[in-house]
Design an enzyme around this catalytic site. Structure first.
Site, PDB file in Angstrom:
ATOM      1  N   GLU A 105     -14.166 -13.645  -5.122  1.00  0.00           N
ATOM      2  CA  GLU A 105     -13.898 -14.695  -6.094  1.00  0.00           C
ATOM      3  C   GLU A 105     -14.992 -14.777  -7.142  1.00  0.00           C
ATOM      4  O   GLU A 105     -16.158 -14.509  -6.871  1.00  0.00           O
ATOM      5  CB  GLU A 105     -13.771 -16.040  -5.383  1.00  0.00           C
ATOM      6  CG  GLU A 105     -15.004 -16.381  -4.578  1.00  0.00           C
ATOM      7  CD  GLU A 105     -14.818 -17.572  -3.641  1.00  0.00           C
ATOM      8  OE1 GLU A 105     -13.704 -18.075  -3.504  1.00  0.00           O
ATOM      9  OE2 GLU A 105     -15.821 -17.981  -3.058  1.00  0.00           O
ATOM     10  N   CYS A 153     -19.801 -17.624 -12.261  1.00  0.00           N
ATOM     11  CA  CYS A 153     -20.413 -17.500 -10.943  1.00  0.00           C
ATOM     12  C   CYS A 153     -19.739 -16.305 -10.264  1.00  0.00           C
ATOM     13  O   CYS A 153     -18.513 -16.284 -10.111  1.00  0.00           O
ATOM     14  CB  CYS A 153     -20.150 -18.790 -10.178  1.00  0.00           C
ATOM     15  SG  CYS A 153     -20.680 -18.731  -8.486  1.00  0.00           S
ATOM     16  N   CYS A 155     -20.314 -12.897   4.150  1.00  0.00           N
ATOM     17  CA  CYS A 155     -21.773 -13.045   4.124  1.00  0.00           C
ATOM     18  C   CYS A 155     -22.307 -13.042   5.550  1.00  0.00           C
ATOM     19  O   CYS A 155     -21.674 -13.583   6.458  1.00  0.00           O
ATOM     20  CB  CYS A 155     -22.168 -14.344   3.428  1.00  0.00           C
ATOM     21  SG  CYS A 155     -23.967 -14.527   3.259  1.00  0.00           S
ATOM     22  N   CYS A 187     -25.060 -19.571   7.127  1.00  0.00           N
ATOM     23  CA  CYS A 187     -25.382 -20.979   6.844  1.00  0.00           C
ATOM     24  C   CYS A 187     -24.232 -21.846   7.365  1.00  0.00           C
ATOM     25  O   CYS A 187     -23.064 -21.592   7.040  1.00  0.00           O
ATOM     26  CB  CYS A 187     -25.581 -21.194   5.346  1.00  0.00           C
ATOM     27  SG  CYS A 187     -26.818 -20.096   4.640  1.00  0.00           S
ATOM     28  N   CYS A 221     -21.454 -23.525   5.104  1.00  0.00           N
ATOM     29  CA  CYS A 221     -20.816 -22.693   4.078  1.00  0.00           C
ATOM     30  C   CYS A 221     -19.525 -22.050   4.590  1.00  0.00           C
ATOM     31  O   CYS A 221     -19.507 -21.471   5.676  1.00  0.00           O
ATOM     32  CB  CYS A 221     -21.790 -21.604   3.645  1.00  0.00           C
ATOM     33  SG  CYS A 221     -21.054 -20.349   2.602  1.00  0.00           S
ATOM     34  N   GLY A 262     -21.497 -14.373  -0.743  1.00  0.00           N
ATOM     35  CA  GLY A 262     -22.529 -13.421  -0.344  1.00  0.00           C
ATOM     36  C   GLY A 262     -23.938 -13.837  -0.707  1.00  0.00           C
ATOM     37  O   GLY A 262     -24.150 -14.752  -1.502  1.00  0.00           O
ATOM     38  N   ASN A 273     -19.748 -30.478  -0.534  1.00  0.00           N
ATOM     39  CA  ASN A 273     -18.317 -30.434  -0.830  1.00  0.00           C
ATOM     40  C   ASN A 273     -17.594 -30.252   0.505  1.00  0.00           C
ATOM     41  O   ASN A 273     -17.578 -29.157   1.048  1.00  0.00           O
ATOM     42  CB  ASN A 273     -18.085 -29.232  -1.753  1.00  0.00           C
ATOM     43  CG  ASN A 273     -16.850 -29.389  -2.576  1.00  0.00           C
ATOM     44  OD1 ASN A 273     -16.301 -30.472  -2.691  1.00  0.00           O
ATOM     45  ND2 ASN A 273     -16.395 -28.303  -3.150  1.00  0.00           N
ATOM     46  N   CYS A 327     -18.394 -22.960  -3.984  1.00  0.00           N
ATOM     47  CA  CYS A 327     -18.784 -21.703  -3.346  1.00  0.00           C
ATOM     48  C   CYS A 327     -18.078 -21.492  -2.014  1.00  0.00           C
ATOM     49  O   CYS A 327     -18.123 -22.342  -1.140  1.00  0.00           O
ATOM     50  CB  CYS A 327     -20.299 -21.709  -3.121  1.00  0.00           C
ATOM     51  SG  CYS A 327     -20.852 -20.434  -2.000  1.00  0.00           S
TER      52      CYS A 327
END
Ligand code: SF4
Length: 376
Positions: free
Chosen positions: A99, A115, A122, A126, A129, A188, A318, A361
């Site tokens: 994306e 972005c 990834c 985290c 995420c 990533g 978010n 993200c």
């Protein structure tokens, strides 16, 4: 910028910097000046299919098709938010989805930002995420990184999109002005794909292509310390550090990279990051309710960052279905910010853009994962 150590064994045409393209032309007994025509066609005009490069002969196009590979990314879907943010679902040559998000008027000066992603999934894990849940599928090649920008520029030029804010006051090419800032903050960890990211920066900054000034490019990192130092030495781009905690015991839990390079090691690398031509380091701090959003955390953040030439972006989390974390209420966010402001730190609350198209993200990755789970 020093030459990247990227090895282009597959003759990936888009990943060849000008010098390499010249040598390649010589190796197939073609005139070296053809390299300029081809480089400009790809990196300035965004012609990602060699068939479209009509400035060279049909015969040469056929030779290039046979002797090189083309890993250009293509647009699968575009989601357009009511606030103008455009989220691009892009397909790789081997069918993976990545994306990119185009954010018009992202800065206070009305400049547009893209972005981009540096990996499929990834490995950094985290816990807040959505992308982390995908794990690392594979690295993106330099050509797959730069072609995210080229396909988006092509789409903006061919769609009804109009930009009243194109800025004529700086040196980049006209197309580089459509997208003023590039941030490596999509899917990533860019510094876990160092060589390919560095090669992509080199291609984007080449004056024969879009000619981005390195200061328009920001690479984000969760804290891969060894490559923060390299990036500082080998490029002139900005760096944004995803910090998100003030104590190692908290950061260890939410960002496993901290077990390898703790906060002290990370901040030491940031201190050593040359900022002569860069105005300041950016620290990103995702605010997670009851995890890292207390006044004590704000005071500790002041202590950690007061000696830095930096700006701090506070990002109220978010919320997404794959995460147990919650967004703090607005008053908590403001109180946290006020503590930093009172200590003369430069701090901004990042407003979320493109909420209605899940442009935060990793959210597209999260959706795919959810869809996949539903289909199991
Ligand atoms: S926040 Fe960034 S580094 Fe961490 S898992 Fe997500 S994509 Fe990777």
């Amino acid at each position: 910028m020093t030459t990247a150590n990227f090895s282009n064994e597959n003759n990936d045409l888009i990943a060849m910097p000008f010098g390499e393209l010249e040598s390649f032309m010589a190796s197939i007994n073609e005139k070296r000046f053809r390299a300029g025509q081809i480089f400009r066609a790809i990196h300035k005009q965004g012609l990602l299919n060699i068939d479209e490069v009509t400035s060279i002969s049909l015969v040469l196009r056929k030779i290039l098709q046979e002797k090189t590979t083309n890993l250009a990314i293509t647009i699968d879907k575009v989601f357009i938010s009511t606030d103008g943010t455009r989220k691009y679902q892009l397909k790789t040559h081997d069918g993976h989805i990545v994306e990119s998000v185009f954010i018009p008027n992202a800065s206070s000066k009305g400049r547009n930002t893209i972005c981009i992603s540096s990996q499929i999934g990834c490995a950094m894990g985290c816990t807040f995420c959505a992308t982390a849940a995908m794990k690392l599928v594979r690295q993106l090649e330099p050509s797959e990184i730069v072609s995210q920008i080229y396909v988006v520029i092509n789409d903006l030029k061919s769609s009804a999109w109009k930009n009243p804010q194109i800025d004529d006051s700086h040196e980049e090419s006209k197309d580089a002005r459509i997208i003023h800032n590039i941030v490596y903050m999509g899917m990533g960890e860019p510094l876990h794909n160092y060589e390919n990211v560095k090669r992509s920066i080199e291609l984007l900054c080449d004056q024969k292509g879009l000619g981005y000034a390195a200061k328009r490019i920001t690479v984000s990192s969760c804290g891969v310390v060894k490559n923060i130092e390299r990036l500082g030495k080998e490029t002139d781009v900005h760096i944004a550090i995803s910090l998100n905690a003030t104590k190692d015991e908290v950061r260890n839990k939410i960002m496993p990279v901290n077990k390898k390079w703790d906060i002290a090691a990370l901040l030491k690398a940031c201190k050593n990051f040359p900022i002569k031509t860069r105005r300041r380091i950016t620290f990103e701090y995702v605010l997670l309710k009851d995890i890292n959003d207390s006044n004590e955390d704000a005071n500790k953040l002041v202590e950690l960052l007061k000696s830095f030439k930096c700006k701090i972006n506070l990002i109220p989390f978010n919320e997404h279905p794959l995460s147990p974390f919650k967004r703090p209420v607005q008053n908590r966010v403001l109180e946290f910010q006020n503590i930093l402001i009172k200590s003369n730190l430069s701090v901004f609350i990042r407003s979320t853009r493109g909420d209605d198209v899940d442009a935060a993200c990793g959210m597209l990755g999260a959706k795919k994962l959810e869809d996949a789970r539903e289909n199991i």
